[in-house]
Design an enzyme around this catalytic site. Structure first.
Site, short mmCIF file in Angstrom:
data_model
loop_
_atom_site.label_atom_id
_atom_site.label_comp_id
_atom_site.label_asym_id
_atom_site.label_seq_id
_atom_site.Cartn_x
_atom_site.Cartn_y
_atom_site.Cartn_z
N HIS A 54 17.92 -55.92 15.93
CA HIS A 54 16.64 -55.24 15.79
C HIS A 54 15.85 -55.36 17.10
CE1 HIS A 54 16.57 -55.44 11.09
NE2 HIS A 54 17.61 -54.80 11.57
N GLU A 56 13.06 -56.79 17.96
CA GLU A 56 12.55 -58.11 18.34
C GLU A 56 13.67 -58.96 18.95
OE1 GLU A 56 10.55 -57.14 14.30
OE2 GLU A 56 12.30 -56.49 15.47
N CYS A 81 11.20 -58.01 10.10
CA CYS A 81 11.95 -58.18 8.85
C CYS A 81 12.00 -59.66 8.48
CB CYS A 81 13.35 -57.60 8.96
SG CYS A 81 14.41 -58.42 10.17
N CYS A 90 14.27 -61.15 11.76
CA CYS A 90 13.53 -61.20 13.02
C CYS A 90 12.39 -62.22 12.95
CB CYS A 90 12.99 -59.82 13.35
SG CYS A 90 14.30 -58.65 13.82
N ARG A 213 24.49 -29.68 21.97
CA ARG A 213 25.18 -29.22 23.17
C ARG A 213 24.34 -29.43 24.44
NH1 ARG A 213 25.63 -25.27 19.30
NH2 ARG A 213 24.03 -23.98 20.27
N GLU A 275 18.06 -25.35 8.63
CA GLU A 275 18.17 -24.17 9.48
C GLU A 275 18.86 -23.08 8.68
OE1 GLU A 275 19.01 -24.29 13.70
OE2 GLU A 275 19.45 -26.42 13.54
N GLY A 277 18.38 -18.90 6.54
CA GLY A 277 17.63 -17.66 6.36
C GLY A 277 16.52 -17.82 5.35
#
Length: 350
Positions: A54, A56, A81, A90, A213, A275, A277
């Site tokens: 994590h 930390e 945590c 942590c 891409r 994404e 129509g």
């Protein structure tokens, strides 16, 4: 006042670290941390991937001298945590390092964990301050927080349309209405998410790849999971989205909410990009499943029958959707708007 100003300044540095993890950490949230002593930055860290250290612990590991943490402060965007998962807690690492002050922004949205780290650290004699830059820190973990509260992912709906709200295109024209600059920002948007959902109709019409891409995207980012929602099965041999190692998954005639919940439970998805129509876009909006919208406006007027957003729509003011936290940008010749979706009635009641 001076101390508060310093706390805000160092938390902004922690936020810079946390943003490096956007799109990389699911099912965990992106988190950043900085270690400071006597006004000097000693180390930075961010959570790079689930199952790794994590933020930390990353920051502590980057100290030139581990003993330097004694008497230092650590600024963390999320409450440390308090439980041992694939990596150690942590809060335990902070105590063992000898840090004497912990400042964090957002509380842990998991109700089983919230506040536990405070108790552990305060019992160890550590000063704990929470809520610094809280709104920015909470914004960073919206998707993770929604999963913790509801078991549903954060859904970003992205569409591109003409100025009159259409996606009508002449037969044989390419699949894009917007210019190359705007399309590059779509690549960066895809890099934020764990899964991209599209429709069978979009696949049949445009044969999209829906891949990352851009050279601007971190090499650490894996290709998002791709899901095609369809009323009838598609011949996978005909479309590029079903080819290669990262081929898409078909989901036929399954309720939208069930699909989203399964993505969380089975695939550890926090964030989804829609994404598609107008028909599927409208169905998501009608069902109240969209949390955020990104709308690209091309400087053209097409008219015609193909609406960018369909569905039943709003019949009353209370059903109408309201947008907040809106950001407008001009990208090349195109305009993009990004904002959070709220139910209009809820907005009126606030």
């Amino acid at each position: 006042m001076m101390k508060q100003t310093e706390d805000i300044s160092w938390m902004q540095e922690a936020l810079k670290e946390a943003r490096k993890g956007i799109g990389l950490t699911s099912p965990n949230p992106p988190v950043g941390a900085v270690i400071v002593k006597d006004g000097i930055l000693l180390a930075r860290g961010w959570h790079e991937k689930a199952g790794t250290a994590h933020a930390e612990r990353n920051a502590l590991a980057r100290l030139k001298d581990p003993k330097a943490a004694k008497g230092a402060s650590i600024y963390v965007t999320l409450e440390p945590c308090s439980t041992h998962g694939r990596t150690g807690a942590c809060s335990t690492a902070i105590i063992e390092a000898g840090i004497t002050r912990v400042v964090y922004g957002a509380t842990d949205p998991n109700p089983a964990h919230v506040g536990r780290a405070n108790t552990l650290m305060q019992e160890a004699g550590i000063e704990v301050l929470q809520g610094i830059c809280q709104q920015e820190c909470e914004q960073l973990i919206r998707a993770f927080s929604k999963v913790q509260r509801t078991g549903m992912p954060w859904v970003i709906a992205k569409t591109a349309m003409s100025l009159d709200g259409c996606i009508t295109r002449p037969k044989g024209e390419g699949q894009w209405l917007t210019g190359p600059e705007a399309r590059e920002t779509v690549q960066l948007l895809r890099s934020e998410v764990d899964c991209i959902i599209t429709s069978g109709e979009t696949v049949r019409r445009d044969d999209p790849a829906l891949t990352l891409r851009s050279a601007k995207i971190s090499e650490k980012k894996q290709q998002p999971l791709k899901v095609v929602l369809t009323k009838v099965g598609l011949n996978e041999n005909r479309y590029q989205i079903f080819q290669g190692e990262n081929k898409a998954r078909q989901v036929v005639e399954q309720p939208l909410e069930e699909t989203l919940k399964l993505l969380v439970s089975n695939d550890q998805v926090n964030t989804v990009l829609l994404e598609s129509g107008g028909e599927l876009m409208g169905a998501f909006l009608d069902a109240g499943l969209v949390d955020e919208m990104v709308i690209y406006l091309a400087p053209i007027v097409t008219g015609g029958p193909s609406a960018a957003i369909g569905g039943k729509g709003a019949n009353t003011l209370s059903e109408r959707l309201n947008m907040s936290e809106i950001i407008f940008r001009q990208i090349g010749p195109d305009l993009v708007m990004r904002g959070i979706v709220n139910e209009q009635q809820q907005a009126l009641e606030r």
